[in-house]
Design a protein around this motif. Structure first.
Motif, PDB file in Angstrom:
ATOM      1  N   ASP A 229       0.834  -1.208   0.000  1.00  0.00           N
ATOM      2  CA  ASP A 229       0.000   0.000   0.000  1.00  0.00           C
ATOM      3  C   ASP A 229       0.863   1.249   0.000  1.00  0.00           C
ATOM      4  O   ASP A 229       0.577   2.219  -0.722  1.00  0.00           O
ATOM      5  N   ARG A 230       1.933   1.244   0.778  1.00  0.00           N
ATOM      6  CA  ARG A 230       2.803   2.416   0.830  1.00  0.00           C
ATOM      7  C   ARG A 230       3.483   2.660  -0.514  1.00  0.00           C
ATOM      8  O   ARG A 230       3.652   3.815  -0.936  1.00  0.00           O
ATOM      9  N   VAL A 231       3.879   1.597  -1.181  1.00  0.00           N
ATOM     10  CA  VAL A 231       4.500   1.749  -2.497  1.00  0.00           C
ATOM     11  C   VAL A 231       3.514   2.368  -3.484  1.00  0.00           C
ATOM     12  O   VAL A 231       3.868   3.264  -4.265  1.00  0.00           O
ATOM     13  N   GLN A 232       2.264   1.895  -3.457  1.00  0.00           N
ATOM     14  CA  GLN A 232       1.263   2.424  -4.382  1.00  0.00           C
ATOM     15  C   GLN A 232       0.941   3.885  -4.088  1.00  0.00           C
ATOM     16  O   GLN A 232       0.598   4.652  -4.998  1.00  0.00           O
ATOM     17  N   ARG A 233       1.046   4.272  -2.848  1.00  0.00           N
ATOM     18  CA  ARG A 233       0.711   5.648  -2.464  1.00  0.00           C
ATOM     19  C   ARG A 233       1.848   6.631  -2.735  1.00  0.00           C
ATOM     20  O   ARG A 233       1.658   7.841  -2.599  1.00  0.00           O
ATOM     21  N   ARG A 234       3.018   6.116  -3.083  1.00  0.00           N
ATOM     22  CA  ARG A 234       4.162   6.997  -3.325  1.00  0.00           C
ATOM     23  C   ARG A 234       4.764   6.683  -4.685  1.00  0.00           C
ATOM     24  O   ARG A 234       5.812   6.039  -4.797  1.00  0.00           O
ATOM     25  N   PRO A 235       4.117   7.104  -5.751  1.00  0.00           N
ATOM     26  CA  PRO A 235       4.634   6.819  -7.099  1.00  0.00           C
ATOM     27  C   PRO A 235       5.907   7.599  -7.387  1.00  0.00           C
ATOM     28  O   PRO A 235       6.239   8.583  -6.706  1.00  0.00           O
ATOM     29  N   PHE A 236       6.616   7.155  -8.406  1.00  0.00           N
ATOM     30  CA  PHE A 236       7.823   7.854  -8.843  1.00  0.00           C
ATOM     31  C   PHE A 236       7.444   9.188  -9.474  1.00  0.00           C
ATOM     32  O   PHE A 236       6.366   9.343 -10.057  1.00  0.00           O
ATOM     33  N   SER A 237       8.335  10.145  -9.365  1.00  0.00           N
ATOM     34  CA  SER A 237       8.087  11.467  -9.949  1.00  0.00           C
ATOM     35  C   SER A 237       8.087  11.381 -11.471  1.00  0.00           C
ATOM     36  O   SER A 237       8.933  10.705 -12.060  1.00  0.00           O
TER      37      SER A 237
END
Length: 442
Positions: A229-237
């Protein structure tokens, strides 16, 4: 003389040999030998006139000597395919090589035996006409692209060791499709000038396990779920790559709606803002401007009432140019922010450099627009990996384009069900390669 009907028959026979590279470990590689023997039989002029050698276990390399050996053309394709089962819903058996009045059906017709077929058809027909190319033509076929690409890597190494410096390398990739931007009402020959890298990453968490009736603390499953979930909530710029900018420039004359013209203006004056707007659209548009992450597999647990001592998730990452494997893993660590989650890189490949949009790109685009009247030749960044990536290590002009006109349904059938190529596409693909070979500069 080009013979599309004969090409369809030969492609059908290629489809009937089940070169499923995922099955090599348990079924062996007899299908590789059978496929290469079929090529020897179906293309007798190629077999007689071109020098042929096996390179490693899965590579085969042909050399067609031209008027000069320096800076040759390298044409690539692969003959392995992904698995297919009739029970998955195919209208015709995937390895039957079924031919209708207008198309050849079956696994590999688009990815990538169809491309291999039109290369050999073009060479065979030019040999029949007594043509000698202006410079050498090397034909490189790999038999394990879908699982590792070791065959193409071995061929690339062999050519580099011999001092061969290609004028141009052409492999699978884009095709003639609807322009990938909603505000561009045009058909386009999408020619890949680079490709994303990739990383397969496994996240693992452990806990004490126990009975599910009395959980304590953060379980392994919950920890992995939180990490994903944390990975999905913090996408790459997002960031506009050179290929994205070049693609927008190519489409500029075809843009109609005001919103499209505004985006093109932003590409020039505020690329950071244009990248953000594209990222918000999701799908292909977002994938063009950022590294993507998708959770594809979750494991953990053996029973509904047991807390598993270990759980894991597999992430598929596609790395945009400028984002290394190390950069991607560092981003994951920051996003997950949990020392109890182990991050393991299972397999990875760095993004390729982006080839120039210069006279050699223009040569491909010009031929494409002649073979497919009315299309726009446009550069783009390929989202998936190909065997061509191995040639970027020493060649600056590596491109990705299969000269087939594809519908949205055909594109969706690649690695899925009901894959087919039209006989008209085979005819145009042969014409494209014949023209490319005949126009090689002296």
């Amino acid at each position: 003389m080009v013979d599309p009907g004969g090409a369809a028959q030969r492609l059908a026979r290629m489809v009937q040999i089940e070169t499923v590279s995922a099955h090599y470990p348990e079924r062996g590689t007899a299908s590789v030998d059978a496929f290469l023997a079929l090529l020897e039989h179906e293309y007798p002029r190629v077999a007689a006139a071109l020098e042929r050698e096996r390179v490693g276990e899965f590579g085969v390399l042909y050399r067609w000597r031209g008027a000069r050996a320096e800076h040759p053309l390298v044409l690539m394709a692969h003959f392995d395919v992904v698995p297919a089962d009739e029970g998955d819903g195919w209208l015709v058996p995937p390895f039957a090589g079924h031919i209708t009045a207008h198309a050849v059906h079956g696994r590999g017709t688009l990815d990538d035996k169809g491309a291999l077929c039109v290369i050999l058809e073009a060479v065979e027909s030019l040999l029949a006409e007594g043509v000698t190319p202006a410079r050498d033509v090397w034909v490189s076929f790999g038999g394990d692209e879908e699982v590792s690409g070791r065959g193409a890597a071995a061929i690339s190494d062999a050519l580099r060791d011999r001092g061969v410096e290609p004028w141009l390398v052409l492999d699978e990739g884009g095709a003639v499709v609807d322009a990938p931007l909603p505000f561009v009402p045009a058909r386009a020959a999408m020619i890949g000038i680079g490709e994303k890298g990739f990383a397969t990453v496994r996240l693992t968490a452990t806990s004490s396990g126990g009975h599910a009736s009395a959980p304590t603390g953060l379980t392994a499953v919950a920890r992995i779920a939180r990490a994903v979930d944390r990975v999905q909530r913090r996408p790459f710029s997002p960031r506009l790559t050179a290929s994205a900018r070049a693609m927008f420039r190519a489409f500029e004359p075809q843009v109609r709606p005001a919103s499209g013209r505004l985006l093109l203006w932003l590409v020039r004056v505020a690329p950071w803002l244009a990248a953000r707007l594209l990222a918000r659209q999701g799908g292909d548009a977002a994938a063009l401007v950022r590294t993507t992450v998708a959770a594809t597999m979750l494991t953990g647990g053996t029973a509904a009432n047991v807390l598993p001592p270990e759980a894991s998730a597999t992430l598929n990452m596609r790395l945009a140019p400028g984002c290394s494997v190390a950069d991607a893993i560092a981003h994951l660590r920051r996003a997950i922010n949990d020392r109890e989650v182990q991050i393991e890189v299972v397999e990875a490949s760095e993004p390729s450099p982006e080839s120039p949009v210069d006279d050699r790109f223009a040569a491909l685009a010009t031929i494409a627009t002649e073979v497919f009247p009315g299309v726009v030749g446009a550069p783009y960044l390929q989202l998936s990996a190909s065997d061509a990536r191995w040639f970027h290590r020493y060649c600056s002009h590596v491109y990705r384009f299969v000269p087939f006109e594809l519908t949205a349904a055909q594109r969706a059938s690649i690695h899925a069900v009901d894959e087919f190529v039209t006989i008209d596409s085979l005819a145009r693909g042969i014409e494209f390669h014949r023209t490319l070979i005949q126009r090689l500069p002296s």
